[in-house]
Motif scaffolding. Structure first.
Motif, PDB file in Angstrom:
ATOM      1  N   ARG A 126      32.778  38.231  42.548  1.00 21.16           N
ATOM      2  CA  ARG A 126      32.908  39.688  42.396  1.00 21.16           C
ATOM      3  C   ARG A 126      32.156  40.176  41.155  1.00 21.16           C
ATOM      4  O   ARG A 126      31.502  41.219  41.177  1.00 21.16           O
ATOM      5  CB  ARG A 126      34.391  40.073  42.293  1.00 21.16           C
ATOM      6  CG  ARG A 126      35.180  39.712  43.543  1.00 21.16           C
ATOM      7  CD  ARG A 126      36.205  40.781  43.924  1.00 21.16           C
ATOM      8  NE  ARG A 126      36.614  40.577  45.314  1.00 21.16           N
ATOM      9  CZ  ARG A 126      37.613  39.776  45.689  1.00 21.16           C
ATOM     10  NH1 ARG A 126      38.339  39.136  44.782  1.00 21.16           N
ATOM     11  NH2 ARG A 126      37.904  39.638  46.974  1.00 21.16           N
ATOM     12  N   GLU A 154      31.528  37.215  32.531  1.00 24.35           N
ATOM     13  CA  GLU A 154      30.801  38.420  32.958  1.00 24.35           C
ATOM     14  C   GLU A 154      29.647  38.720  32.005  1.00 24.35           C
ATOM     15  O   GLU A 154      28.552  39.086  32.426  1.00 24.35           O
ATOM     16  CB  GLU A 154      31.768  39.622  33.022  1.00 24.35           C
ATOM     17  CG  GLU A 154      31.053  40.900  33.420  1.00 24.35           C
ATOM     18  CD  GLU A 154      31.991  42.079  33.657  1.00 24.35           C
ATOM     19  OE1 GLU A 154      33.229  41.908  33.536  1.00 24.35           O
ATOM     20  OE2 GLU A 154      31.476  43.175  33.955  1.00 24.35           O
ATOM     21  N   LYS A 165      29.120  42.884  40.727  1.00 25.36           N
ATOM     22  CA  LYS A 165      29.214  43.998  39.779  1.00 25.36           C
ATOM     23  C   LYS A 165      27.993  44.047  38.855  1.00 25.36           C
ATOM     24  O   LYS A 165      27.527  45.125  38.475  1.00 25.36           O
ATOM     25  CB  LYS A 165      30.490  43.790  38.952  1.00 25.36           C
ATOM     26  CG  LYS A 165      30.884  44.918  38.062  1.00 25.36           C
ATOM     27  CD  LYS A 165      32.284  44.665  37.487  1.00 25.36           C
ATOM     28  CE  LYS A 165      32.443  45.365  36.158  1.00 25.36           C
ATOM     29  NZ  LYS A 165      33.505  44.749  35.337  1.00 25.36           N
ATOM     30  N   CYS A 166      27.476  42.875  38.498  1.00 21.10           N
ATOM     31  CA  CYS A 166      26.313  42.825  37.600  1.00 21.10           C
ATOM     32  C   CYS A 166      25.007  43.122  38.332  1.00 21.10           C
ATOM     33  O   CYS A 166      23.937  43.104  37.713  1.00 21.10           O
ATOM     34  CB  CYS A 166      26.203  41.458  36.935  1.00 21.10           C
ATOM     35  SG  CYS A 166      27.544  41.083  35.800  1.00 21.10           S
TER      36      CYS A 166
END
Ligand code: 5AD
Ligand code: FES
Length: 366
Positions: free
Chosen positions: A193, A149, A197-198
């Protein structure tokens, strides 16, 4: 097929209006008249959302060093027959400038999967330079595999807008047959996902016509695209590569090409009819099956083409599959060739435009 025209009308009027069985029925169409009706309905939906325009993204194949060992792919780690290369910063930026001169509006940075701080920082530097060179106006897509992430967030902050990560197949069972045990389906879904989100425009896709894959699996793939609310779809037919475990014994015959082209086009058309406002790429793998495969992809509902802008000296080392076209044509030759080919089907290139996914704008506005 009984009731095909009513079904196509319903699908055209409203997105997500087909059941799994109806998707299977569309994917299985093979009679010429029925295929023509399917493609025409999908093309009309494409025209409604993006006009008779095709958006381009120059694709820069930055290197073929890869940590993955997928059984189908020609640049898998275990293939000793391929010479490995990695472009340095200057070579990547040369291709970026070429993309700007060609007025392609967007570009894609693609390479094998590498996870290291050195690589993450290298991509970050390149993203900042692209921003500088293009005055912030160029759409930048990354296709650099599974990352943490933190890495996705750093690249997004450095200027990337979109990310492509194909799920390859949405069937966990089939996924397990196509990959070594340490390649995780769940981790890949998690990555999609995280990308969302980013704040990326998120793209995924699958290969069609894989050994062991059913029409029901492919219908499941289209439902998976809906469930993940994807902005972009990139799909292509599976093409055997003879230096890989999966492709070693599959003969690439004219019948293979014709059947896989038809299935690939049915997949584009059914996806367009089901999702309506996403960007869909007409991929080079279609062109490997027929000279005019990408044009056929557009006429079946795709609205994006990704011409190769890598220096020709490196193209031979980036063969994910065999019979890859345009190995010797340079970027300028491809530009004129493509312009002529699209004009022949009544489509115009969306010169200099980023060509963002209408679905992305719609979901931000919701
Ligand atoms: N045939 C078609 N597509 C392939 N890819 C990898 N190997 C093949 C093949 N043999 C696709 C995968 C990957 C993308 C970069 O190329 O879907 O995500
Ligand atoms: Fe490369 Fe036609 S697109 S030669």
């Amino acid at each position: 097929m009984n009731g095909l025209s009513t079904l196509l009308e319903r699908a055209s009027a409203r997105r997500h209006a087909l059941s799994r069985d109806e998707l299977v029925a569309l994917l299985g169409l093979a009679a010429p008249g029925e295929i023509a009706a399917l493609r025409a309905a999908a093309y009309a939906v494409k025209v409604r959302h993006s006009g008779r325009l095709v958006s381009l993204r120059g694709i820069i194949e930055m290197g073929n060093v890869c940590a993955k060992d997928c059984y189908y792919c020609g640049i898998r780690k275990g293939n000793d027959c391929v010479g490995r290369f990695e472009l340095d910063e200057e070579a990547v930026l040369r291709a970026v400038r070429r993309n700007i001169d060609l007025r392609y509006g967007s570009l894609v940075l693609q390479s094998g999967e590498i996870a290291s701080e050195k690589h993450t920082a290298f991509i970050e530097r390149i993203l900042r330079k692209i921003d500088e060179l293009g005055g912030g106006a160029i759409g930048v897509t990354l296709s650099l595999g599974e990352q943490s992430e933190e890495t996705y967030a750093r690249w997004r902050a450095a200027g990337a807008h979109r990310y492509l990560l194909r799920i390859e197949t949405s069937s966990p069972e089939l996924y397990a047959k196509l990959h070594p045990a340490d390649h995780s389906f769940e981790r890949r879904v998690d990555c999609l996902r995280l990308l969302r989100k980013c704040g990326y425009q998120v793209g995924s896709g699958v290969m069609s016509g894989l050994p062991g894959q059913t029409l029901d699996d492919l219908a499941g793939d289209i439902l998976f695209f809906r469930d993940l609310d994807l902005d972009m779809i990139g799909m292509g037919p599976y093409i055997p590569h003879h230096d890989t475990p999966l492709g070693r014994d599959i003969p690439f015959t004219p019948d293979y090409a014709a059947d896989h082209l038809r299935l690939g086009l049915n997949m584009i058309a059914a996806t367009r009819l089901f999702l309506h406002d996403v960007n869909i790429a007409s991929t080079t793998a279609l062109q490997a099956l027929a000279d005019d495969g990408r044009e056929q992809g557009v006429l079946a509902g795709a609205n994006v083409i990704m011409p190769n802008i890598t220096d020709t000296e490196y193209r031979r080392s980036y063969q994910l599959y065999e019979n890859k076209p345009c190995l010797d044509e340079n970027a300028e030759q491809c530009r004129f060739c493509l312009e002529r080919r699209l004009a022949a089907i009544g489509e115009t290139i969306n010169w200099g435009a980023r060509g963002d996914s209408p679905h992305y704008a719609a979901r931000l506005g919701e």
